[in-house]
Write a protein that holds these residues in place. Structure first.
Motif, short mmCIF file in Angstrom:
data_model
loop_
_atom_site.label_atom_id
_atom_site.label_comp_id
_atom_site.label_asym_id
_atom_site.label_seq_id
_atom_site.Cartn_x
_atom_site.Cartn_y
_atom_site.Cartn_z
N LEU A 18 0.82 -1.02 0.07
CA LEU A 18 -0.13 0.02 -0.03
C LEU A 18 1.07 1.21 -0.01
N ARG A 19 0.55 2.33 -0.53
CA ARG A 19 1.22 3.52 -0.51
C ARG A 19 0.19 4.52 0.14
N LEU A 20 0.41 5.16 1.17
CA LEU A 20 -0.28 6.08 2.12
C LEU A 20 0.30 7.50 1.60
N SER A 21 -0.63 8.45 1.48
CA SER A 21 -0.02 9.88 1.20
C SER A 21 -0.57 10.83 2.41
N CYS A 22 0.04 11.81 2.57
CA CYS A 22 -0.35 12.69 3.60
C CYS A 22 -0.12 14.29 2.74
N VAL A 23 -1.24 14.94 2.62
CA VAL A 23 -1.15 16.13 1.94
C VAL A 23 -1.26 17.45 2.94
N ALA A 24 -0.41 18.20 3.06
CA ALA A 24 -0.60 19.29 3.90
C ALA A 24 -0.96 20.43 3.40
N ILE A 28 5.68 22.06 2.76
CA ILE A 28 6.37 21.19 3.98
C ILE A 28 7.90 21.53 4.14
N PHE A 29 8.38 22.36 3.34
CA PHE A 29 9.85 22.48 3.41
C PHE A 29 10.27 23.68 4.49
N ASN A 75 3.88 19.52 -1.05
CA ASN A 75 3.32 19.48 0.25
C ASN A 75 2.96 18.02 0.65
N THR A 76 3.28 17.03 0.01
CA THR A 76 2.75 15.88 0.18
C THR A 76 4.15 14.99 0.64
N VAL A 77 3.58 14.09 1.57
CA VAL A 77 4.65 12.97 2.16
C VAL A 77 3.84 11.67 1.92
#
Length: 117
Positions: A18-24, A28-29, A75-77
């Motif tokens: 699975l690939r999880l994404s986290c959008v801020a 994020i820098f 902005n994504t991890v």
């Protein structure tokens, strides 16, 4: 203020990925560290992986060699999870730490990952 939104969780068989994404809500820098944590039923929340603003990564021993944390230019991890095991079943949370040495300041709502045997 930073708002975080996770996605990508689901049900997968053992050995799957699975690939999880986290959008801020913003770039994020300017954030010292982004991290993924998880909490399984009846257990304490544990830190799974982190990535700093310089790109350094760190992993829990239980996921080393199987999980990879990364980020894009905005902005994504991400958390790429391979060779999943039933013990990886948990709610996965994205978090942001603004300054080195402090705790994580902002958290997402979490996304459920369930690994069937």
């Amino acid at each position: 203020q930073v708002q975080l939104a996770e996605s990508g969780g689901g049900l997968v068989q053992a050995g799957g990925s699975l690939r999880l994404s986290c959008v801020a809500s913003r770039s994020i820098f300017g954030i010292n560290t982004m991290g993924w944590h998880r909490q399984a039923p009846g257990k304490q929340r544990e830190l799974v992986a982190t990535i700093t603003n310089s790109g350094s990564t760190n992993y829990a021993n239980s996921v080393k060699g199987r999980f990879t944390i990364s980020r894009d230019a905005k902005n994504t991890v991400y958390l790429q999870m391979n060779s999943l095991k039933p013990e990886d079943t948990a709610v996965y949370y994205c978090a942001a730490r603004l300054r080195y040495g402090s705790g994580f300041d902002y958290w997402g709502q979490g996304t459920q990952v369930t690994v069937s045997s």
